[in-house]
Structures are given as C-alpha cells and as structure tokens.
Design an enzyme around this catalytic site. Structure first.
Site, PDB file in Angstrom:
ATOM      1  N   GLY A 247       0.939  -1.181  -0.076  1.00 36.39           N
ATOM      2  CA  GLY A 247       0.104   0.143   0.104  1.00 36.39           C
ATOM      3  C   GLY A 247       0.939   1.203   0.055  1.00 36.39           C
ATOM      4  O   GLY A 247       2.061   1.167   0.120  1.00 36.39           O
ATOM      5  N   LYS A 248       0.249   2.349  -0.041  1.00 34.07           N
ATOM      6  CA  LYS A 248       1.191   3.488  -0.094  1.00 34.07           C
ATOM      7  C   LYS A 248       1.927   3.680   1.013  1.00 34.07           C
ATOM      8  O   LYS A 248       3.055   4.203   1.127  1.00 34.07           O
ATOM      9  CB  LYS A 248       0.003   4.703  -0.081  1.00 34.07           C
ATOM     10  CG  LYS A 248      -0.440   5.139  -1.436  1.00 34.07           C
ATOM     11  CD  LYS A 248      -1.031   6.551  -1.646  1.00 34.07           C
ATOM     12  CE  LYS A 248      -1.659   6.812  -2.906  1.00 34.07           C
ATOM     13  NZ  LYS A 248      -2.394   7.991  -3.019  1.00 34.07           N
TER      14      LYS A 248
END
Ligand code: GLU
Length: 474
Positions: A247-248
């Site tokens: 994820g980010k």
C-alpha cells in the site's frame, strides 16, 4: 485473431501510477518487443467518478521516463483507434445491440432499493446473491437510461493462464453483470473485451484483481462469438514483510517520485521486472535489452512478490557505478549542493568520479561531496557516536591528530604518497586503521561517510587538509 503478438497496457486515469501498474505495463511491453509485436496504450476512462485530472498525461510521462515506449494507441495512432474508451461509446453500443438482438442482453428495470431487497432476501436464506435469479420476465425496451445487463449462460469453465496455470470454476460464479451503465458508459467488464477484440490484442496481461471475474468474461466472449486472447495474471506485489498487499504506506509511491529522489530509470526497470520474475539464473540486474531477450511469462511466479526497498537501493548503487562520467554528470545535475555550482568544472568532475561508487542514489551527493566545496561544520557527534573513537580521551585524540598533522605537512601531495604516510602513521602510533583513519576522515570532512581516505585528502588539497586538522586540534 492474428498470429502477431499484440499486447496492451490499459490503465484507468484514476491517479498516480505505482510499481504494480508499471510492472504490468513492462511485462506487456516485453512480451510484445521480444516477438517484434506491438505494444498498445489504451486509456480506460469509463468510470467518470474515479477519474483524476491529469492522470493520462502522468501515465504517459511515467512510461516515457522508464523507456516503455508504445507503438500504438494514445498519441501514437494506429488502425484501431480511438484509443480512449470515452471516445468509443458508439462502438460499445453497436456490440451491445448485437447482444440484445441475440437475446443475450436486457434492460435492467429495477430501482436500487429493489436490488437491495433481493440481496437481503438472499442473505436471509443464506444464499449467495445472484442477479440472474431475478431476471425480469418482460424487460422493457432498452432506451439507454437503464443499465443494460448481460444475460449469462451459467456453466463450468476450465482455462489456462500463462502465469497461474490451469484454472477452473463452477457455474455458480457466473452472473448477469452490467454491460452499459445508466450514464451511458460501458463497464470495464464489457469495454475491455470489445476493445481487446477490435484491437486484435493477442495477450491480456493484467493484475490479479481481475482473475475472479475471468469466468464471466469467458461467458461473454462466447456470447459475442469471439475467441479469447491468451491470459496472464500478475501476482500481487506485497509489502516488505510479505504479509499484505503493498500500500501507499509501505512505499508504493509514484515511480516518478523515485526518479526525483535520485533513482535511475534503468534501476527502476530492472527492479520492477524482478518483482516476481527471474531468468532462472542468479542474475539480479538486467538492462532493458537483456529483459527483452530473456523475459518469459512462464517464469513469473504465482505467489506475491515482495517489495524490498533495500534491494532497490542496492540495485541503484550498482547501476550508478556502471555509468560513464558523462552519463553521471547528466543525471546528477539537479543534485549538486549549492556551493558546487560555482566551483571549477574540472574539480567538480573529479569529485564526482571519486564519490561515484559510494552513491546509492543521486540524492546522496550533497552529503558525500559538500566538504569539497565549503568548510564543513564540525559535528562532534560523529566522534562520540563512533564505537571505537568514543573510547579515546581528548588528549589521545589531540595527540593522534598532531602526529598526523606533522606527517602530512611533509608529504608529497598525491594519493599514493598520502597512503604511504598514512601507513607510517599506523606504525608510529600503534593504532588500528579503524581508529586512526576514521578519526582523520571525520575531522577533514565532518561527513557521516566519504570515499577512500587518501583519495579524498588528495582532492581536498594539502592546504585544506592541514587547516582542518589544525582546527580540530584547537
Ligand atoms: N483499466 C484497468 C485498470 O486500470 C485495466 C485492466 C486491464 O489491464 O485489463 O485496472
């Protein structure tokens, strides 16, 4: 289907392009290039709610920066345009009409509340909700204001995926999905099949999130009388621990940010290619040319690929070492510290050659080179924080530095002679290089790390070296 290999990258313009997207693009590109085929760029902008302005330009810039050139599609033209889905609405309508005429599509007359009621009913009965259990008996004529649904033909499937192997599914996963939404735009599920067919795409290479819909796609290919292309599903990219999707927060940042942070596009290409792929040997670093020659879908692993930023950093250092001075100068231009800009060009080049093998990213340049251009601020924590040096008293340190000063005052100023003097100092002081050389290095550079000591001092010059030693002593 033609026998020519034709692959496509079909991003939705919904924001930034992270490594997963780029990997899909890269693999599709490699499959096409190694077969002298065509790589197509198509924009899938049929979900107007998710669209982010400027995304398409951003996608193009990312691909160009990494050297993933497309032969056909957006800006490049081709025989099967337009290559932006929102400009192809008439084409989808034409295919939809074929399905309606064949009795394989119908207007969906239900209000959202009614569908919700069906859903709840299924839940109460502990059944999976299937839209096809509620097909209207006499659907209205489709006028474009209602969703158009596919009338599916539930059955089991077996199919082959170049990466995932032989797969199968039962009839229970087949349902009546929406082909065209009430806003007039097609769904991805419908549009990509029409486009891949019209654009004669031979290999559909895409992310894992689509694999559960594959049986439904197979059902639609059949209803449209189309042969399906070769499928290849890319495994997820996982965080560094390998326990969840990247994820980010785990560093899934925009690829252009990596370039801004001092990574080479060549590194990114090699790193991304080796997320879940290897050539069967120990080789870890690949040029684009090597990738084109060696890549194959059947060596892409099925399981998720771990995103290891330390490996990326290491790989970047390796690629930086391979650069010629000219190439290095070109890439490093924006990273010079302020003070270096007014320095002599030849001197700057010598600094660059010296620090080259220590650079992990171009952003390391200021720390590694500032002390060549400006007087560094003494940072005593470098001594106090050094396991070996912190054991010495200040009198011992002073003594070592005075000896060094004396010796270097009479040293001829070239790297070789400096090394001879440094070695003599080791003997006369009885110190280990880990202590003496670290101390000299620190007080002449005040940097956390720097290149080979004798070469650093040579380039720094005798005058500055002695001055800095004197300053440290006092
Ligand atoms: N538009 C889809 C996406 O951005 C592409 C999927 C595909 O490659 O077919 O995720």
């Amino acid at each position: 289907m033609t026998s020519q290999i034709r692959t496509r990258f079909a991003p939705s313009p919904t924001g930034f392009l992270h490594v997963g997207g780029i990997r899909t693009a890269l693999f599709a590109y490699l499959v096409a290039k190694q077969a002298n085929g065509s790589f197509i760029l198509r924009i899938e902008d049929t979900d107007k709610n998710r669209e982010v302005e400027g995304s398409a330009d951003h996608i193009k810039e990312c691909l160009k920066t990494l050297g993933i050139e497309w032969d056909e599609g957006l800006d490049a033209g081709g025989d099967f345009g337009p290559y932006i889905q929102s400009q192809r609405l008439e084409i989808y309508k034409g295919w939809a009409q074929k399905l309606i005429d064949a009795g394989r599509a119908y207007a969906d007359p239900y209000a959202p509340e009614e569908v919700q009621a069906f859903r709840e009913e299924a839940q109460t009965n502990k059944q999976a909700f299937l839209y096809r259990n509620h097909r209207p008996e006499n659907p209205p004529v489709w006028d474009g204001t209602m969703p158009l649904r596919f009338k599916s033909d539930p059955k089991p499937y077996e199919w082959h995926d170049e990466v995932m192997g032989n797969l199968h599914s039962g009839p229970e996963v087949i349902d009546d999905f929406i082909l065209i939404k009430s806003d007039g735009y097609p769904t991805y599920n419908f549009a990509h099949i029409v486009d891949d067919s019209e654009m004669q795409v031979s290999h559909v290479i895409r992310g894992q999130e689509f694999i559960s819909s594959q049986p439904n796609y197979l059902n639609l290919y059949e209803a449209l009388g189309l042969e399906h292309p070769v499928f290849a599903t890319m495994p997820h990219i996982l965080n560094e621990e390998g326990n969840k999707k990247l994820g980010k927060r785990d560093g899934a940042k925009d690829v252009l940010d990596y370039v801004r942070d001092g990574y080479l596009p060549e590194t990114l290409l090699s790193f991304i290619a080796t997320l879940g792929w290897n050539d069967g040997s120990e080789q870890e670093i690949f040029t684009k040319k090597e990738l084109i020659a060696k890549f194959s879908l059947d060596r892409v692993q099925k399981s998720g690929a771990r995103f290891d930023e330390k490996r990326l950093l290491w790989m970047n250092g390796q690629f930086i070492r391979r650069l010629s001075v000219e190439e290095l100068e070109k890439h490093i231009e924006p990273f010079w510290p302020e003070a270096a800009l007014s320095a002599d060009e030849d001197y700057r080049r010598r600094v660059l050659v010296l620090v080259q093998e220590r650079l992990k990213t171009f952003a390391d340049l200021p720390v590694l080179s500032s002390y060549f251009f400006v007087e560094p601020e003494p940072d005593y924590s470098l001594i106090e924080g050094n396991k070996q040096l912190k054991k010495l008293s200040s009198a011992e340190i002073k003594n070592l530095l005075s000896n060094t000063l004396q010796t270097l005052e009479t040293t001829e100023w070239n790297a070789q002679a400096i090394q001879v003097s440094l070695n003599k100092l080791l003997e006369s002081t009885g110190q280990k290089p880990g202590i003496l050389f670290s101390l000299i290095r620190i007080v002449t550079t005040w940097a956390p790390f720097s290149p080979q000591l004798n070469e650093t001092l040579e380039l720094l010059g005798q005058r500055k070296t002695l001055e800095r030693l004197k300053q440290a002593i006092s």
